[in-house]
Design a protein around this motif. Structure first.
Motif, PDB file in Angstrom:
ATOM      1  N   ASP A  63       0.848  -1.196   0.000  1.00 26.99           N
ATOM      2  CA  ASP A  63       0.000   0.000   0.000  1.00 26.99           C
ATOM      3  C   ASP A  63       0.884   1.247   0.000  1.00 26.99           C
ATOM      4  O   ASP A  63       0.976   1.971   0.986  1.00 26.99           O
ATOM      5  N   ALA A  70       0.473   4.027  -1.328  1.00 24.05           N
ATOM      6  CA  ALA A  70      -0.254   5.299  -1.259  1.00 24.05           C
ATOM      7  C   ALA A  70      -0.490   5.748   0.178  1.00 24.05           C
ATOM      8  O   ALA A  70      -0.501   6.945   0.481  1.00 24.05           O
ATOM      9  N   VAL A  95      -5.671  -3.078  -5.499  1.00 22.89           N
ATOM     10  CA  VAL A  95      -6.436  -2.071  -4.759  1.00 22.89           C
ATOM     11  C   VAL A  95      -7.873  -2.091  -5.267  1.00 22.89           C
ATOM     12  O   VAL A  95      -8.113  -1.955  -6.470  1.00 22.89           O
ATOM     13  N   PRO A 123      -8.984   2.755  -5.951  1.00 20.09           N
ATOM     14  CA  PRO A 123      -7.903   3.718  -5.743  1.00 20.09           C
ATOM     15  C   PRO A 123      -8.387   5.095  -5.286  1.00 20.09           C
ATOM     16  O   PRO A 123      -7.618   5.862  -4.690  1.00 20.09           O
ATOM     17  N   ASN A 124      -9.652   5.430  -5.558  1.00 24.19           N
ATOM     18  CA  ASN A 124     -10.181   6.741  -5.196  1.00 24.19           C
ATOM     19  C   ASN A 124     -10.774   6.784  -3.777  1.00 24.19           C
ATOM     20  O   ASN A 124     -11.163   7.844  -3.303  1.00 24.19           O
ATOM     21  N   THR A 180     -10.053   2.288   1.136  1.00 28.03           N
ATOM     22  CA  THR A 180     -10.173   1.082   0.318  1.00 28.03           C
ATOM     23  C   THR A 180      -9.415  -0.102   0.906  1.00 28.03           C
ATOM     24  O   THR A 180      -8.398   0.050   1.592  1.00 28.03           O
ATOM     25  N   ILE A 216      -7.412  -3.819   0.109  1.00 29.75           N
ATOM     26  CA  ILE A 216      -6.524  -4.333  -0.930  1.00 29.75           C
ATOM     27  C   ILE A 216      -6.554  -5.854  -0.897  1.00 29.75           C
ATOM     28  O   ILE A 216      -6.299  -6.469   0.146  1.00 29.75           O
TER      29      ILE A 216
END
Length: 220
Positions: A117, A119, A160, A163-164, A168, A170
């Motif tokens: 992850d 992000a 994922v 993604p937005n 979220t 995974i």
């Protein structure tokens, strides 16, 4: 049966026998060359050498590291993420418990947590997670490209879901991988492996590794 038919039958039988002999020799030779043969319980398509490889990532202290920096002794690698609600904490805790059991038996093994992850998992968040799990656990993250590369090296899967969505989930594989300095991947463990079973298995591999590398494993 005429003479030609007999000769053909004998020739075919000889070919079968020779083929079986070659297969037996190849299997025996392979086992003889494998220092971990007596410990292995899993089967990897293409052989153990197909899993694992070099990587460059960022550790929980924000430092760029390579696989050589991280895997300095027998290590158990796991791919997950800190926002994971259940699977990752449970699997990581299992790995940590196995490492603690091994410590009591005199074995030094490092648990490693590789985040998929990039992000959300900052080095700070990963450090908080790994410090809670085990004092020896090393946390790693990286760019999306770096994470994708190491994931492919170990044949893991992750996706994922949205993604937005900042919350979220995974989807990801849940195997844990036993690796050694220089020789690399040795074994994988599924989720149903208990801490005791993992500790027993890892101990077998470490003993075999030490016997085959008495000088290189002297510090472990």
């Amino acid at each position: 049966m005429n003479r030609i038919a007999k000769i053909s039958a004998i020739g075919a039988s000889a070919i079968v026998v020779i083929g079986l002999g070659v297969t037996w020799f190849a299997a025996t030779r392979s086992q003889d060359d494998d220092i971990f043969a007596q410990c292995r319980q899993s089967v990897v398509a293409g052989g153990a050498g197909e899993i694992g490889g070099p990587f460059t990532l960022t550790d929980e202290n924000g430092k760029e590291v390579t696989d050589a920096d991280v895997i300095t002794e027998p290590s158990i690698l796991y791919f997950g993420y800190t926002y994971c609600p259940d699977v990752c904490p449970l699997d990581s805790a299992r790995n940590a418990e196995a490492v603690s059991l091994l410590e009591k038996r005199g074995y030094s093994v490092t648990p490693v947590f590789i985040s998929v992850d990039s992000a959300r998992d900052t080095p700070e968040l990963i450090k908080e997670f790994t410090d809670f799990m085990h004092p020896k656990m090393i946390g790693l993250t990286g760019t999306p490209e770096q994470i994708k590369k190491v994931s492919q090296e170990y044949r893991t899967y992750f996706k994922v879901q949205d993604p937005n969505d900042p919350y979220t989930l995974i989807d990801h594989s849940t195997q844990s991988y036993l690796v050694f300095p220089d020789s690399g991947f040795a074994e994988y463990y599924n989720r149903d492996t208990t801490p005791e079973q993992m500790a027993d298995s890892v101990a077998c591999f470490v003993d075999a590794w030490k016997n085959a590398n008495p000088d290189g494993a002297a510090g472990n």
